[in-house]
Design a protein around this motif. Structure first.
Motif, PDB file in Angstrom:
ATOM      1  N   ASP A 235     -14.988 -19.573  -6.466  1.00  0.00           N
ATOM      2  CA  ASP A 235     -15.840 -18.430  -6.140  1.00  0.00           C
ATOM      3  C   ASP A 235     -15.085 -17.112  -6.224  1.00  0.00           C
ATOM      4  N   GLU A 236     -13.784 -17.134  -5.889  1.00  0.00           N
ATOM      5  CA  GLU A 236     -12.987 -15.913  -5.989  1.00  0.00           C
ATOM      6  C   GLU A 236     -12.771 -15.532  -7.449  1.00  0.00           C
ATOM      7  N   GLN A 237     -12.500 -16.524  -8.301  1.00  0.00           N
ATOM      8  CA  GLN A 237     -12.330 -16.242  -9.723  1.00  0.00           C
ATOM      9  C   GLN A 237     -13.624 -15.709 -10.323  1.00  0.00           C
ATOM     10  N   ALA A 238     -14.757 -16.316  -9.939  1.00  0.00           N
ATOM     11  CA  ALA A 238     -16.048 -15.849 -10.445  1.00  0.00           C
ATOM     12  C   ALA A 238     -16.320 -14.413  -9.994  1.00  0.00           C
ATOM     13  N   SER A 244     -15.104  -7.348 -13.090  1.00  0.00           N
ATOM     14  CA  SER A 244     -14.653  -6.850 -14.391  1.00  0.00           C
ATOM     15  C   SER A 244     -15.830  -6.492 -15.283  1.00  0.00           C
ATOM     16  N   ASP A 245     -16.829  -7.348 -15.323  1.00  0.00           N
ATOM     17  CA  ASP A 245     -17.967  -7.120 -16.209  1.00  0.00           C
ATOM     18  C   ASP A 245     -18.812  -5.940 -15.741  1.00  0.00           C
ATOM     19  N   SER A 246     -18.996  -5.817 -14.438  1.00  0.00           N
ATOM     20  CA  SER A 246     -19.859  -4.746 -13.909  1.00  0.00           C
ATOM     21  C   SER A 246     -19.105  -3.446 -13.678  1.00  0.00           C
ATOM     22  N   MET A 247     -17.751  -3.549 -13.670  1.00  0.00           N
ATOM     23  CA  MET A 247     -16.885  -2.401 -13.361  1.00  0.00           C
ATOM     24  C   MET A 247     -17.153  -1.866 -11.950  1.00  0.00           C
ATOM     25  N   VAL A 248     -17.547  -2.762 -11.043  1.00  0.00           N
ATOM     26  CA  VAL A 248     -17.744  -2.406  -9.644  1.00  0.00           C
ATOM     27  C   VAL A 248     -16.536  -2.873  -8.853  1.00  0.00           C
ATOM     28  N   ASP A 249     -16.022  -2.026  -7.985  1.00  0.00           N
ATOM     29  CA  ASP A 249     -14.860  -2.324  -7.153  1.00  0.00           C
ATOM     30  C   ASP A 249     -15.059  -3.668  -6.446  1.00  0.00           C
ATOM     31  N   SER A 250     -14.065  -4.564  -6.599  1.00  0.00           N
ATOM     32  CA  SER A 250     -14.184  -5.886  -5.984  1.00  0.00           C
ATOM     33  C   SER A 250     -14.278  -5.804  -4.468  1.00  0.00           C
ATOM     34  N   GLY A 251     -13.669  -4.764  -3.899  1.00  0.00           N
ATOM     35  CA  GLY A 251     -13.765  -4.571  -2.455  1.00  0.00           C
ATOM     36  C   GLY A 251     -15.196  -4.347  -2.016  1.00  0.00           C
ATOM     37  N   LYS A 252     -15.946  -3.615  -2.808  1.00  0.00           N
ATOM     38  CA  LYS A 252     -17.355  -3.389  -2.501  1.00  0.00           C
ATOM     39  C   LYS A 252     -18.165  -4.668  -2.640  1.00  0.00           C
ATOM     40  N   HIS A 260     -27.034   1.962  -5.123  1.00  0.00           N
ATOM     41  CA  HIS A 260     -28.176   1.458  -5.896  1.00  0.00           C
ATOM     42  C   HIS A 260     -27.785   1.258  -7.353  1.00  0.00           C
ATOM     43  N   GLU A 261     -27.043   2.236  -7.897  1.00  0.00           N
ATOM     44  CA  GLU A 261     -26.612   2.124  -9.293  1.00  0.00           C
ATOM     45  C   GLU A 261     -25.697   0.913  -9.473  1.00  0.00           C
ATOM     46  N   GLU A 262     -24.825   0.671  -8.505  1.00  0.00           N
ATOM     47  CA  GLU A 262     -23.914  -0.469  -8.595  1.00  0.00           C
ATOM     48  C   GLU A 262     -24.684  -1.786  -8.490  1.00  0.00           C
ATOM     49  N   LYS A 263     -25.710  -1.825  -7.660  1.00  0.00           N
ATOM     50  CA  LYS A 263     -26.534  -3.028  -7.564  1.00  0.00           C
ATOM     51  C   LYS A 263     -27.186  -3.354  -8.907  1.00  0.00           C
ATOM     52  N   THR A 264     -27.628  -2.306  -9.590  1.00  0.00           N
ATOM     53  CA  THR A 264     -28.234  -2.501 -10.912  1.00  0.00           C
ATOM     54  C   THR A 264     -27.216  -3.059 -11.899  1.00  0.00           C
ATOM     55  N   ALA A 265     -25.993  -2.477 -11.853  1.00  0.00           N
ATOM     56  CA  ALA A 265     -24.930  -2.951 -12.743  1.00  0.00           C
ATOM     57  C   ALA A 265     -24.570  -4.404 -12.436  1.00  0.00           C
ATOM     58  N   ILE A 266     -24.522  -4.756 -11.157  1.00  0.00           N
ATOM     59  CA  ILE A 266     -24.202  -6.116 -10.740  1.00  0.00           C
ATOM     60  C   ILE A 266     -25.262  -7.096 -11.230  1.00  0.00           C
ATOM     61  N   ALA A 267     -26.533  -6.725 -11.059  1.00  0.00           N
ATOM     62  CA  ALA A 267     -27.625  -7.603 -11.488  1.00  0.00           C
ATOM     63  C   ALA A 267     -27.582  -7.844 -12.995  1.00  0.00           C
ATOM     64  N   THR A 268     -27.294  -6.771 -13.744  1.00  0.00           N
ATOM     65  CA  THR A 268     -27.203  -6.900 -15.206  1.00  0.00           C
ATOM     66  C   THR A 268     -26.043  -7.820 -15.590  1.00  0.00           C
ATOM     67  N   SER A 269     -24.912  -7.656 -14.912  1.00  0.00           N
ATOM     68  CA  SER A 269     -23.733  -8.477 -15.217  1.00  0.00           C
ATOM     69  C   SER A 269     -23.968  -9.941 -14.885  1.00  0.00           C
ATOM     70  N   ILE A 270     -24.588 -10.202 -13.737  1.00  0.00           N
ATOM     71  CA  ILE A 270     -24.868 -11.582 -13.348  1.00  0.00           C
ATOM     72  C   ILE A 270     -25.727 -12.271 -14.398  1.00  0.00           C
ATOM     73  N   LYS A 271     -26.721 -11.572 -14.881  1.00  0.00           N
ATOM     74  CA  LYS A 271     -27.595 -12.130 -15.916  1.00  0.00           C
ATOM     75  C   LYS A 271     -26.809 -12.441 -17.175  1.00  0.00           C
ATOM     76  N   ARG A 272     -25.897 -11.526 -17.536  1.00  0.00           N
ATOM     77  CA  ARG A 272     -25.095 -11.719 -18.744  1.00  0.00           C
ATOM     78  C   ARG A 272     -24.092 -12.864 -18.556  1.00  0.00           C
ATOM     79  N   LEU A 273     -23.421 -12.899 -17.392  1.00  0.00           N
ATOM     80  CA  LEU A 273     -22.392 -13.899 -17.150  1.00  0.00           C
ATOM     81  C   LEU A 273     -22.964 -15.309 -17.058  1.00  0.00           C
ATOM     82  N   LYS A 274     -24.195 -15.434 -16.597  1.00  0.00           N
ATOM     83  CA  LYS A 274     -24.810 -16.748 -16.528  1.00  0.00           C
ATOM     84  C   LYS A 274     -24.967 -17.373 -17.910  1.00  0.00           C
TER      85      LYS A 274
END
Length: 432
Positions: A235-238, A244-252, A260-274
């Motif tokens: 889970d940590e590696q994932a 890396s894919d979303s460019m969102v700080d791992s601490g966040k 809100h913008e970061e949530k959008t980026a995260i959702a897009t990345s999750i879809k792509r990474l799946k």
């Protein structure tokens, strides 16, 4: 099993055709002869540079083995028989096949006896014991002098012509899968089939992140890939891949404090990474041999093993860990070549800035990359790295590539060329 007629026929060819015997000496050994009298005659012949019936009889007599082989008449029959020259190679192959079956049978019998004893008395290290049994069984299939696969020069040139024609269809395109770093692609021609890459660096320099970025780039092309992470849970590696894919700080990501913008980026990345085709392999309690076997049985095109010094290596008797790590590096290279895949692995550095535990790691690798922090006025610049292509099989070595590093999101990118500027500074202002 054989009736030993092939080994007898083989011995007739050996006795009567010295030129053929010398030419095939590397493939003929006492192990090919199950019958003691045939083996004793063969060993007598081996002691002679030139042999005939009388010299072989005399050698057996001196050794006290003449009666054991059936007397002089047995040797006479060997030299007097009609050995068909065109059948020599066939009899040799048949004798080798019979010897291989005997080795498997005897090795299996010995292994079963050891296993039976182990179940009754127990063993101190079950993993090491099982690895020893596995190694013994695998070794039974390696009969010295086996004939290797080969291509004629015409066939080899046909392969080369085919590859050149394919390259001509896409001029300028790199041979391998992109690394995601254009300058690195230019120097290395990408992640090529059969290549072992070693990414080296001190703790915190970003060797794991760089391997991850290379794997991400491969996944972006649709290449099936896998992560064998030895240092952290899946889970940590994932989470690192998501950062890396979303460019969102791992601490966040860890705290959930995202915009809100970061949530959008995260959702897009999750879809792509799946859909990325990346497999996260559970390596808990897995030995180096287990990992090698798992890769062998898979169909990945790019594999990341992070990292060499963390591998649980089964050391042979009187084998140092340095030799064991060297052996695993050699096995990784052999596996990459045999499977026609790219294997990425990391290595720590020792106090002298060399590959830790074994310089042979670099000898087996096709590419060796060093990741180094930039230090100015004795203070590290955590956002800058120098990537040194120390070894580059098939390309120019010693290239230096400037990188920018966003540590919070585990992402490297090629930045402006600040290396020349930094190296022009006085020595006290920089440290390499």
């Amino acid at each position: 099993m054989t009736d030993h007629s092939s080994e007898r026929a083989l011995l007739e060819h050996i006795a009567q055709d010295r030129e053929w015997t010398v030419r095939n000496a590397h493939r003929i050994s006492p192990a090919l002869f199950a019958k003691d009298h045939n083996r004793l005659i063969f060993e007598a012949i081996c002691d002679l540079e030139q042999w005939d019936m009388m010299s072989v009889v005399q050698t057996l007599r001196v050794r006290g083995n003449l009666d054991k082989v059936g007397g002089a008449g047995e040797v006479t029959d060997l030299f007097a028989s009609f050995a068909i020259p065109s059948m020599a190679d066939w009899h040799l192959e048949r004798a080798r096949e019979d010897a291989l079956l005997r080795r498997f049978r005897n090795t299996l019998k010995d292994s079963l006896e050891k296993l039976e004893q182990a179940t009754q008395t127990g063993v101190e290290d079950v993993s090491a014991f099982v690895a020893g049994i596995r190694e013994q069984l695998e070794g039974a299939g390696n009969l010295p002098g086996r004939r290797l696969k080969r291509l004629t020069s015409a066939q080899a040139m046909d392969l080369v012509v085919t590859e050149i024609e394919e390259r001509a269809k896409n001029p300028g395109q790199i041979k391998g899968i992109t690394t995601g770093l254009p300058l690195l692609d230019k120097e290395t021609h990408g992640l090529q089939e059969g290549h072992l890459w070693v990414i080296a660096g001190a703790p915190g320099d970003g060797k794991s992140a760089l391997m991850q970025n290379l794997l991400e780039a491969a996944a972006g092309t649709g290449a099936k890939n896998a992560v064998y992470q030895l240092e952290m849970p899946i889970d940590e590696q994932a989470m690192r891949f998501l950062a890396s894919d979303s460019m969102v700080d791992s601490g966040k990501l860890m705290t959930g404090l995202v915009t809100h913008e970061e949530k959008t980026a995260i959702a897009t990345s999750i879809k792509r990474l799946k859909k990325s085709g990346t497999a996260y392999v559970d390596t808990d309690n897995a030995s180096a041999e287990d990992i090698l076997a798992d890769i062998e049985q898979s169909d990945y095109r790019v594999v990341m093993v992070d990292y060499l010094q963390l591998l649980d290596v089964t050391q042979g008797k009187n084998e140092t860990r340095e030799l064991a790590i060297s052996r695993i590096a050699k096995d990784l290279k052999s596996l990459a070549k045999r499977k026609r895949i790219t294997i990425l692995t990391g290595s720590q550095l020792n106090d002298d800035g060399k590959l830790r535990e074994s310089r042979a790691i670099g000898q087996h690798a096709d590419k060796v990359l060093f990741v180094q922090k930039a230090e100015i006025d004795d203070e590290p610049d955590m956002t800058r790295r120098t990537l040194i292509v120390e070894k580059n099989r098939g390309g120019p070595p010693k290239a230096k590539i400037p990188l920018r590093f966003a540590g919070a999101s585990f992402r490297f990118r090629e930045g402006e060329d600040w290396i020349a500027e930094m190296e022009s500074r006085p020595a006290k202002s920089r440290k390499r």
